[in-house]
Write a protein that holds these residues in place. Structure first.
Motif, mmCIF file in Angstrom:
data_model
loop_
_atom_site.group_PDB
_atom_site.id
_atom_site.type_symbol
_atom_site.label_atom_id
_atom_site.label_comp_id
_atom_site.label_asym_id
_atom_site.label_seq_id
_atom_site.Cartn_x
_atom_site.Cartn_y
_atom_site.Cartn_z
ATOM 1 N N PRO A 156 -17.547 2.300 -9.024
ATOM 2 C CA PRO A 156 -17.823 2.214 -7.590
ATOM 3 C C PRO A 156 -17.052 3.230 -6.762
ATOM 4 O O PRO A 156 -17.493 3.625 -5.705
ATOM 5 C CB PRO A 156 -17.419 0.788 -7.231
ATOM 6 C CG PRO A 156 -16.492 0.366 -8.316
ATOM 7 C CD PRO A 156 -16.893 1.116 -9.541
ATOM 8 N N TRP A 157 -15.887 3.689 -7.234
ATOM 9 C CA TRP A 157 -15.083 4.620 -6.439
ATOM 10 C C TRP A 157 -15.313 6.071 -6.841
ATOM 11 O O TRP A 157 -14.710 6.976 -6.280
ATOM 12 C CB TRP A 157 -13.599 4.277 -6.561
ATOM 13 C CG TRP A 157 -13.270 3.023 -5.845
ATOM 14 C CD1 TRP A 157 -13.095 1.792 -6.390
ATOM 15 C CD2 TRP A 157 -13.125 2.847 -4.436
ATOM 16 N NE1 TRP A 157 -12.848 0.865 -5.418
ATOM 17 C CE2 TRP A 157 -12.860 1.494 -4.192
ATOM 18 C CE3 TRP A 157 -13.198 3.708 -3.347
ATOM 19 C CZ2 TRP A 157 -12.662 0.976 -2.942
ATOM 20 C CZ3 TRP A 157 -12.993 3.188 -2.080
ATOM 21 C CH2 TRP A 157 -12.736 1.841 -1.893
ATOM 22 N N ALA A 158 -16.198 6.308 -7.816
ATOM 23 C CA ALA A 158 -16.399 7.668 -8.310
ATOM 24 C C ALA A 158 -16.885 8.601 -7.203
ATOM 25 O O ALA A 158 -16.395 9.722 -7.078
ATOM 26 C CB ALA A 158 -17.381 7.665 -9.475
ATOM 27 N N ALA A 159 -17.834 8.152 -6.391
ATOM 28 C CA ALA A 159 -18.345 9.006 -5.309
ATOM 29 C C ALA A 159 -17.241 9.307 -4.306
ATOM 30 O O ALA A 159 -17.096 10.439 -3.845
ATOM 31 C CB ALA A 159 -19.522 8.332 -4.623
ATOM 32 N N PHE A 160 -16.451 8.291 -3.977
ATOM 33 C CA PHE A 160 -15.356 8.497 -3.033
ATOM 34 C C PHE A 160 -14.352 9.495 -3.593
ATOM 35 O O PHE A 160 -13.926 10.413 -2.899
ATOM 36 C CB PHE A 160 -14.671 7.167 -2.726
ATOM 37 C CG PHE A 160 -13.361 7.333 -2.026
ATOM 38 C CD1 PHE A 160 -13.321 7.649 -0.688
ATOM 39 C CD2 PHE A 160 -12.168 7.193 -2.713
ATOM 40 C CE1 PHE A 160 -12.116 7.820 -0.037
ATOM 41 C CE2 PHE A 160 -10.965 7.357 -2.086
ATOM 42 C CZ PHE A 160 -10.942 7.675 -0.737
ATOM 43 N N GLN B 121 -5.274 -1.140 -0.608
ATOM 44 C CA GLN B 121 -6.201 -0.375 -1.437
ATOM 45 C C GLN B 121 -5.789 1.100 -1.445
ATOM 46 O O GLN B 121 -5.875 1.766 -0.408
ATOM 47 C CB GLN B 121 -7.636 -0.506 -0.923
ATOM 48 C CG GLN B 121 -8.176 -1.915 -0.985
ATOM 49 C CD GLN B 121 -8.290 -2.412 -2.415
ATOM 50 O OE1 GLN B 121 -8.710 -1.685 -3.307
ATOM 51 N NE2 GLN B 121 -7.879 -3.657 -2.638
ATOM 52 N N PRO B 122 -5.336 1.640 -2.591
ATOM 53 C CA PRO B 122 -4.836 3.010 -2.635
ATOM 54 C C PRO B 122 -5.860 4.055 -2.190
ATOM 55 O O PRO B 122 -5.503 5.034 -1.534
ATOM 56 C CB PRO B 122 -4.433 3.234 -4.090
ATOM 57 C CG PRO B 122 -4.682 1.974 -4.811
ATOM 58 C CD PRO B 122 -5.251 0.970 -3.881
ATOM 59 N N ASN B 123 -7.127 3.856 -2.515
ATOM 60 C CA ASN B 123 -8.140 4.846 -2.136
ATOM 61 C C ASN B 123 -8.340 4.890 -0.624
ATOM 62 O O ASN B 123 -8.535 5.967 -0.056
ATOM 63 C CB ASN B 123 -9.464 4.557 -2.839
ATOM 64 C CG ASN B 123 -9.364 4.752 -4.338
ATOM 65 O OD1 ASN B 123 -8.582 5.564 -4.818
ATOM 66 N ND2 ASN B 123 -10.141 3.999 -5.089
ATOM 67 N N ILE B 124 -8.290 3.756 0.020
ATOM 68 C CA ILE B 124 -8.443 3.716 1.477
ATOM 69 C C ILE B 124 -7.200 4.315 2.136
ATOM 70 O O ILE B 124 -7.307 5.080 3.101
ATOM 71 C CB ILE B 124 -8.721 2.286 1.961
ATOM 72 C CG1 ILE B 124 -10.076 1.814 1.411
ATOM 73 C CG2 ILE B 124 -8.709 2.219 3.487
ATOM 74 C CD1 ILE B 124 -10.408 0.376 1.707
ATOM 75 N N ARG B 125 -6.009 3.983 1.618
ATOM 76 C CA ARG B 125 -4.776 4.595 2.139
ATOM 77 C C ARG B 125 -4.863 6.110 2.080
ATOM 78 O O ARG B 125 -4.547 6.804 3.036
ATOM 79 C CB ARG B 125 -3.552 4.149 1.312
ATOM 80 C CG ARG B 125 -2.909 2.894 1.747
ATOM 81 C CD ARG B 125 -1.524 2.707 1.130
ATOM 82 N NE ARG B 125 -1.370 3.044 -0.264
ATOM 83 C CZ ARG B 125 -1.457 2.189 -1.271
ATOM 84 N NH1 ARG B 125 -1.717 0.917 -1.042
ATOM 85 N NH2 ARG B 125 -1.278 2.590 -2.513
ATOM 86 N N ARG B 126 -5.290 6.619 0.940
ATOM 87 C CA ARG B 126 -5.373 8.075 0.749
ATOM 88 C C ARG B 126 -6.421 8.698 1.677
ATOM 89 O O ARG B 126 -6.186 9.762 2.250
ATOM 90 C CB ARG B 126 -5.700 8.371 -0.715
ATOM 91 C CG ARG B 126 -5.840 9.835 -1.025
ATOM 92 C CD ARG B 126 -4.505 10.552 -1.013
ATOM 93 N NE ARG B 126 -4.729 11.934 -1.403
ATOM 94 C CZ ARG B 126 -4.234 12.973 -0.777
ATOM 95 N NH1 ARG B 126 -3.429 12.813 0.242
ATOM 96 N NH2 ARG B 126 -4.506 14.187 -1.169
ATOM 97 N N ASP C 88 2.971 7.944 7.038
ATOM 98 C CA ASP C 88 3.694 7.184 6.025
ATOM 99 C C ASP C 88 2.766 6.094 5.527
ATOM 100 O O ASP C 88 1.912 5.604 6.271
ATOM 101 C CB ASP C 88 4.959 6.554 6.614
ATOM 102 C CG ASP C 88 6.051 7.576 6.878
ATOM 103 O OD1 ASP C 88 6.213 8.482 6.045
ATOM 104 O OD2 ASP C 88 6.718 7.465 7.918
ATOM 105 N N LEU C 89 2.970 5.683 4.275
ATOM 106 C CA LEU C 89 2.080 4.709 3.643
ATOM 107 C C LEU C 89 2.866 3.507 3.151
ATOM 108 O O LEU C 89 3.995 3.644 2.688
ATOM 109 C CB LEU C 89 1.353 5.357 2.462
ATOM 110 C CG LEU C 89 0.554 6.621 2.769
ATOM 111 C CD1 LEU C 89 0.037 7.240 1.484
ATOM 112 C CD2 LEU C 89 -0.582 6.329 3.720
ATOM 113 N N ALA C 90 2.239 2.333 3.265
ATOM 114 C CA ALA C 90 2.807 1.103 2.717
ATOM 115 C C ALA C 90 1.675 0.314 2.066
ATOM 116 O O ALA C 90 0.553 0.289 2.582
ATOM 117 C CB ALA C 90 3.464 0.281 3.821
ATOM 118 N N ALA C 91 1.983 -0.338 0.940
ATOM 119 C CA ALA C 91 0.960 -1.036 0.169
ATOM 120 C C ALA C 91 0.814 -2.508 0.533
ATOM 121 O O ALA C 91 -0.145 -3.145 0.111
ATOM 122 C CB ALA C 91 1.257 -0.909 -1.317
ATOM 123 N N ASP C 92 1.747 -3.061 1.305
ATOM 124 C CA ASP C 92 1.623 -4.463 1.729
ATOM 125 C C ASP C 92 2.451 -4.686 2.995
ATOM 126 O O ASP C 92 3.149 -3.781 3.462
ATOM 127 C CB ASP C 92 2.024 -5.427 0.610
ATOM 128 C CG ASP C 92 3.475 -5.314 0.189
ATOM 129 O OD1 ASP C 92 4.359 -5.197 1.058
ATOM 130 O OD2 ASP C 92 3.737 -5.347 -1.035
#
Length: 183
Positions: free
Chosen positions: A10-14, A57-62, A76-80
């Motif tokens: 599902p994330w291949a296109a992204f 979601q790492p892909n959305i963060r990126r 800056d990024l945080a996972a939770d």
């Protein structure tokens, strides 16, 4: 450069689009002429507004990171939620983009803590989440979110919203003439 995309992933296109988006930056003169005035691109990197993206979601963060950094923001990024609060305590950002459904501490509790603390209550918060029923939007706004956006979202529109919020709200170094947000 066209890559084959596996329909089972599902994330291949992204991910293929993300790799394509990692092309070199356009020449600075072109960037200056194409972006609207008053956005982050007008500042030096150390003066650029800081945005904290709290998303599990790492892909959305990126995706958000790529678009905002290209617009000239420090991201800056945080996972939770707990990691997000630790970032805010260490280096308060100018704006926070916050998911609701996350492990450890959900976004509603994060915004509740931020808005109840006088040191962080003025930081604007954009809730960006799949929870988008009227009741859920109302709950997010009542907790103190300044704006509530539903997923899926267009990253360019999110960047435009961030540009507008930063230009309206200012930064600690360059505050607006009058703050109009309701408590």
């Amino acid at each position: 450069m066209r890559e084959e995309i596996d329909a089972e992933e599902p994330w291949a296109a992204f991910e293929a689009r993300l790799r394509a988006s990692e092309l070199p930056e356009p020449p600075p003169g072109l960037r200056q002429r194409c972006l609207p005035p008053g956005t982050a691109r007008d500042r030096q990197p150390e003066q650029a507004p800081g945005i904290l993206v709290v998303e599990d979601q790492p892909n959305i963060r990126r995706l958000i990171q790529v678009h905002l950094e290209r617009a000239g923001y420090r991201v800056d990024l945080a996972a939770d939620g707990l990691e997000g609060l630790a970032h805010v305590a260490a280096d308060p950002p100018d704006l926070i983009i916050l998911d609701v459904m996350m492990p450890n501490l959900d976004g509603l509790r994060v915004v509740e803590r931020l808005k109840s603390d006088p040191r962080t209550s003025e930081i604007p918060v954009i809730m960006l989440t799949a929870r988008s029923s009227d009741v859920q939007v109302r709950e997010g706004l009542l907790e103190g979110a300044d704006l509530y956006l539903a997923k899926p979202f267009d990253p360019e529109q999110l960047r435009e919203i961030v540009d507008r919020m930063v230009s309206l709200l200012g930064t600690p170094e360059n505050p607006p003439s009058q703050r109009r947000w309701q408590k």
